[in-house]
Design an enzyme around this catalytic site. Structure first.
Site, PDB file in Angstrom:
ATOM      1  N   SER A  63     -32.447 -25.844 -14.631  1.00 19.29           N
ATOM      2  CA  SER A  63     -31.297 -26.445 -15.470  1.00 19.29           C
ATOM      3  C   SER A  63     -30.300 -26.097 -15.971  1.00 19.29           C
ATOM      4  O   SER A  63     -30.596 -24.935 -16.665  1.00 19.29           O
ATOM      5  CB  SER A  63     -31.916 -27.448 -16.291  1.00 19.29           C
ATOM      6  OG  SER A  63     -31.271 -28.197 -17.241  1.00 19.29           O
TER       7      SER A  63
ATOM      8  N   SER B 289     -28.390 -27.193 -18.467  1.00 18.42           N
ATOM      9  CA  SER B 289     -28.262 -27.915 -19.773  1.00 18.42           C
ATOM     10  C   SER B 289     -28.412 -26.894 -20.882  1.00 18.42           C
ATOM     11  O   SER B 289     -27.889 -27.051 -21.875  1.00 18.42           O
ATOM     12  CB  SER B 289     -29.249 -29.230 -20.001  1.00 18.42           C
ATOM     13  OG  SER B 289     -29.089 -30.180 -18.986  1.00 18.42           O
TER      14      SER B 289
ATOM     15  N   LYS C 182     -37.748 -39.604 -15.873  1.00 20.68           N
ATOM     16  CA  LYS C 182     -36.570 -40.513 -16.374  1.00 20.68           C
ATOM     17  C   LYS C 182     -36.995 -41.838 -16.645  1.00 20.68           C
ATOM     18  O   LYS C 182     -36.605 -42.641 -17.450  1.00 20.68           O
ATOM     19  CB  LYS C 182     -35.296 -40.204 -15.533  1.00 20.68           C
ATOM     20  CG  LYS C 182     -34.413 -39.325 -15.553  1.00 20.68           C
ATOM     21  CD  LYS C 182     -33.305 -39.257 -14.928  1.00 20.68           C
ATOM     22  CE  LYS C 182     -32.349 -37.936 -14.975  1.00 20.68           C
ATOM     23  NZ  LYS C 182     -31.165 -38.124 -14.245  1.00 20.68           N
TER      24      LYS C 182
ATOM     25  N   ASN D  57     -32.336 -40.527 -19.696  1.00 19.92           N
ATOM     26  CA  ASN D  57     -31.927 -39.210 -19.841  1.00 19.92           C
ATOM     27  C   ASN D  57     -31.855 -38.467 -21.074  1.00 19.92           C
ATOM     28  O   ASN D  57     -31.884 -37.166 -21.128  1.00 19.92           O
ATOM     29  CB  ASN D  57     -31.046 -38.676 -18.687  1.00 19.92           C
ATOM     30  CG  ASN D  57     -29.562 -39.136 -19.461  1.00 19.92           C
ATOM     31  OD1 ASN D  57     -29.396 -39.803 -20.425  1.00 19.92           O
ATOM     32  ND2 ASN D  57     -28.568 -38.316 -18.812  1.00 19.92           N
TER      33      ASN D  57
ATOM     34  N   ASP E  93     -25.762 -40.638 -17.603  1.00 18.14           N
ATOM     35  CA  ASP E  93     -25.283 -40.265 -16.427  1.00 18.14           C
ATOM     36  C   ASP E  93     -24.236 -41.085 -15.931  1.00 18.14           C
ATOM     37  O   ASP E  93     -23.147 -40.417 -15.594  1.00 18.14           O
ATOM     38  CB  ASP E  93     -26.533 -40.553 -15.505  1.00 18.14           C
ATOM     39  CG  ASP E  93     -27.651 -39.307 -15.757  1.00 18.14           C
ATOM     40  OD1 ASP E  93     -27.348 -38.059 -16.001  1.00 18.14           O
ATOM     41  OD2 ASP E  93     -28.926 -39.450 -15.056  1.00 18.14           O
TER      42      ASP E  93
ATOM     43  N   GLY F 128     -29.916 -44.957  -4.855  1.00 19.01           N
ATOM     44  CA  GLY F 128     -31.143 -44.591  -5.425  1.00 19.01           C
ATOM     45  C   GLY F 128     -30.810 -44.932  -6.859  1.00 19.01           C
ATOM     46  O   GLY F 128     -29.934 -45.553  -7.295  1.00 19.01           O
TER      47      GLY F 128
END
Ligand code: NAP
Length: 277
Positions: A19, A21, A71, A92, A107, A134
């Site tokens: 990640s 993040s 999630k 998220n 998102d 999706g």
């Protein structure tokens, strides 16, 4: 410097080692002079999820991002979930306010923020084509509807999922949403939401083998962020499209998560630069 007042934030998922993040949020804390750290917390499997969520409260962790595969699964453990996240069916970002856990989904709005920041692109009145049906397609479609696009068209390889997604989202909006059997591509903006461009996936199954639908100046987004430039983006760019990769959405969702978690703002560019732009 970590001291007794340092606030702890982080991300849960499996895996989380890849990640970006932690680096994105660390850059923002440095830029905004926040006394905070952001830690990757791998949660090995679903059986550990209740304890992981309890740990947010027990350890007074200020906020947590949530990535694959949790999630959807975190929702029943939260005290409240933002209506937009509820419609998306996924959270998220979890914010801990005095032991009360609130869930958000940044998102879809993160992608819209990136489009504004990168291109000055406003969704209102535009026609958008989405490839894929999706979880990401759903969040993005809902955000586009909230931003008053003129119309949405959704195409994916599994027609039954495309129809179900369009039917479902139509409950929440007046925006016309049409499932498509044959890709035409004649939209102001096309958003590719499948993992097809990721390493190890077969790109041939998308409407990519013939990309003659791309016209000069058209907006084309691929939300895949590894690799940074997918074959889809390269081909669209070669045909004169304006192209944005998944790093934009990643930075955008990070900026909005930062806002929820800290209650203050950070610059989009600070997070975007971490991702190499
Ligand atoms: P998902 O819920 O599994 O949905 C994937 C969709 O793509 C489904 O419609 C699936 O069709 C279709 N698909 C899968 N493989 C395909 C292929 N080879 N060719 C054509 N269609 C294919 O996944 P997701 O959570 O939406 O994530 C999708 C991608 O977005 C991933 O690459 C993820 O890394 C990326 N992503 C990026 C960001 C960002 O911030 N940039 C955020 C979230 C996700 P079927 O239903 O027929 O299998």
């Amino acid at each position: 410097m970590i001291d007794g007042r340092t606030q702890v934030f982080g991300i849960i998922g499996c895996p989380v080692g890849h990640s970006a993040s932690p680096r994105m949020h660390a850059a923002a804390y440095a830029a905004e002079k926040q006394n905070a750290i952001y830690v990757p917390f791998p949660v090995a499997d679903m059986s550990h999820l209740p304890a992981a969520i309890a740990g947010i409260r027990a350890l007074s962790i200020g906020g947590i991002n949530v990535t694959i595969p949790y999630k959807e699964a975190v929702i029943p453990f939260l005290d409240s979930v933002d209506p937009d996240a509820m419609q998306a069916g996924a959270v998220n970002t979890i914010v801990n306010r005095n032991g009360i856990l609130h869930g958000y989904n940044t998102d879809g709005d993160g992608l819209l923020l990136a489009l504004v920041q990168e291109w000055g692109w406003e969704a209102k009145g535009k026609h958008v084509g989405i490839i894929g049906a999706g979880g990401s397609a759903r969040g993005i479609a809902l955000a586009l509807c909230r931003a008053s696009v003129a119309g949405l068209t959704v195409y994916s390889r599994t027609g039954i999922k495309t129809s179900a997604l369009c039917r479902d989202i139509s409950q929440y909006t007046e925006v016309p949403i049409v499932p498509l059997d044959v890709w035409t591509g004649v939209y102001d903006l096309v958003i590719q939401t499948t993992p097809a461009g990721m390493a190890g996936h077969n790109e041939g199954v998308l409407p990519l083998s013939d990309m003659s639908w791309v016209y000069p100046g058209q907006g084309v987004v691929d939300i895949v962020y590894k690799p940074e430039v997918t074959a889809f983006m390269r081909e669209a760019q070669a045909r004169g499209a304006r192209v944005l990769g998944g790093a934009g959405m990643l930075a955008g969702q990070g900026v909005l998560a930062y806002r929820h978690m800290t209650g203050s703002e950070c610059g989009y560019r600070v997070m975007r630069q971490v991702l190499g732009a």
